[in-house]
Design an enzyme around this catalytic site. Structure first.
Site, short mmCIF file in Angstrom:
data_model
loop_
_atom_site.label_atom_id
_atom_site.label_comp_id
_atom_site.label_asym_id
_atom_site.label_seq_id
_atom_site.Cartn_x
_atom_site.Cartn_y
_atom_site.Cartn_z
N ASP A 206 0.84 -1.19 0.00
CA ASP A 206 0.00 0.00 0.00
C ASP A 206 0.88 1.25 0.00
O ASP A 206 1.81 1.37 0.80
CB ASP A 206 -0.89 -0.02 1.25
N GLU A 236 1.51 -0.51 -5.10
CA GLU A 236 0.44 0.38 -5.51
C GLU A 236 1.06 1.71 -5.95
O GLU A 236 1.16 2.66 -5.19
CB GLU A 236 -0.55 0.63 -4.36
N ASP A 319 -10.46 0.97 -4.53
CA ASP A 319 -10.16 2.41 -4.54
C ASP A 319 -10.88 3.17 -5.64
O ASP A 319 -10.76 4.40 -5.72
CB ASP A 319 -8.65 2.62 -4.71
#
Length: 478
Positions: A206, A236, A319
């Site tokens: 992340d 990410e 997301d």
């Protein structure tokens, strides 16, 4: 430059699961104040999905042709999305605890399905023990140098006062680690090693760009790969990722440069700009077949082939708004995009529910509960399409590992090839609202099976075929 990525990823089909919303098991004791399953999702409410619910649905997941699961965070946290980690060594009891993850790993691996966990290492939470100590002890805390904190007192809840500590995008619930501190680095590396030893198959990282320290990630890779050289490390990173893809940090990234053109081309006729702009992928303008072919050729050559083959290609995620909703519910656009996703270079990643046409706007609406009790409401055409496409992909070395070459991109008609050694496949896509005749003179002569219709197509020097309106053909050598 010696770049090596896990071989299994090149052949994988991923399935992303948001644990609170995928499936509930009666074997996990539930908290008392939950939303009813399937109610509109909220930022702070729980619906009670758990990991044993995943175990009980593994046969369904396998039936999709899925060979790897990527889980959003599973560690103990005071949030339904669990990006607010309290304890990195404990699976959230609401998900079934460490024993439930053990069961997931054993059951998934028995079916040939790999498991990748979400690693949230840039920030912790207000409930993280070391940060709680800092709140209690102030500048006398033994963990003062674990965070970017001061002057004191800190203000973790009162927005009228300065927080006085660094947090992810100013969110007081997410205090940022000070990874310059050796103890913090060792702690995070130990977490990565601990779960690798438990048998996970990799990490999705992340916001790793916010740990602006290449040596931190180089050591992370060394330690993870020392335990399992085939572990997958995927970051990410939403934009250019060359810095992290030199063979010494990540194997790949979540390929959002793949996502945006798929919205712009297949969704050109029905794109909901307001929803898309609110969803994280940002503004996109409709593009032509020529522009799409050029853009996807660039994406296919953005990094060395070893990395491109391991890129995580997604249409949507936790997301973003779901692809189907971004294109205003246009199932033909969704089907075309899925066809492209599952026949393009790299590892396709399906977001749970996409296979049945689950809609959803920007967060939190994109995190709806899976409607297990409403199978009549599923889009069974989408489900069948995905099963046909994954079966074709697994049966064709060309669709798994072949190169990508655009043969035709004009007037809403796109034709591209995937070739790997003696294996070849051709994909024909028509985004127009009427059928079109496609010339097949650039295809190798022979007999092909259309994976979507099940029909055999003979290709000779002057062959043509008709591609249906808003339709596609996936031709593999018989």
């Amino acid at each position: 430059m010696d770049i090596r990525t896990p071989d299994w990823v090149k052949d994988a089909v991923f399935y992303q699961i948001f644990p609170d919303r995928f499936a509930r098991s009666e074997r996990v004791r539930k908290a008392g104040h939950l939303q009813a399953w399937g109610e509109p999702p909220a930022f702070h409410k729980y619906q009670g999905g758990d990991l044993l619910g995943v175990v009980e649905r593994l046969d369904y997941i396998a039936s999709l042709g899925v060979t790897a699961i990527y889980f959003c965070p599973v560690f103990q946290s005071a949030s339904n999305h669990r990006y607010h980690t309290h304890d990195y060594y404990r699976v959230d009891p609401m998900l079934g605890g460490n024993g439930a993850l053990r069961e997931v790993l054993d059951a998934a691996h028995a079916r040939g399905i790999r498991v990748v966990l979400d690693g949230v290492f840039n920030h912790a939470s207000r409930g993280f023990f070391q940060f709680s100590d800092l709140l209690e002890q102030g500048q006398d805390s033994a963990y003062l140098d674990w965070f970017h904190a001061g002057p004191f007192p800190l203000s973790p809840y009162d927005d009228a006062k300065p927080a006085n500590y660094a947090a992810w995008w100013g969110n007081r619930a997410l205090p940022k680690f000070n990874t310059d501190t050796r103890a913090v680095r060792e702690f995070l590396w130990d977490v990565a090693e601990y779960w690798m030893r438990q048998g996970i198959d990799g990490w999705r990282l992340d916001v790793p760009n916010e740990i602006d320290d290449d040596e931190f990630w180089r050591e992370f890779r060394r330690r993870v790969k020392a335990i399992n050289p085939d572990a997958y490390i995927v970051g990410e990173i939403w934009g250019d990722a060359h810095r992290w893809l030199m063979g010494d940090q990540f194997d790949a990234v979540m390929n959002y440069p793949f996502t945006r053109p798929c919205i712009a081309y297949f969704g050109a006729q029905t794109l909901d700009h307001r929803m898309n702009e609110a969803s994280g992928t940002g503004h996109v303008d409709a593009i032509s077949a020529e522009q799409f072919g050029q853009r996807m050729t660039e994406v296919a050559h953005a990094y060395p082939l070893e990395i491109v083959q391991a890129q995580l290609n997604l249409l949507d995620s936790h997301d973003t708004a779901r692809y189907l909703s971004v294109v205003s519910g246009d199932h033909t656009a969704h089907h075309l995009a899925l066809t492209f996703q599952l026949t393009y270079l790299g590892a396709p990643c399906l977001y749970y529910g996409d296979e049945i046409g689950l809609p959803g706007g920007p967060d939190p609406d994109c995190r709806r509960a899976f409607p297990w009790d409403d199978e009549a409401g599923w889009n069974h055409q989408t489900l069948a399409l995905i099963r046909r496409l994954t079966a074709a992909r697994h049966a064709s070395p060309a669709l798994q590992r072949g190169g990508f070459e655009v043969l035709h991109a004009q007037n809403d008609l796109l034709i591209y090839s995937r070739v790997h050694g003696e294996s070849c496949a051709y994909v024909l896509m028509n985004t127009a609202k009427k059928s079109q005749v496609a010339a097949l003179h650039d295809l190798k002569p022979g007999s092909y099976l259309d994976a979507l219709s099940g029909q055999t197509v003979a290709v000779a020097e002057q062959s043509v075929c008709e591609v249906s309106a808003r339709g596609a053909m996936v031709l593999t050598r018989v």
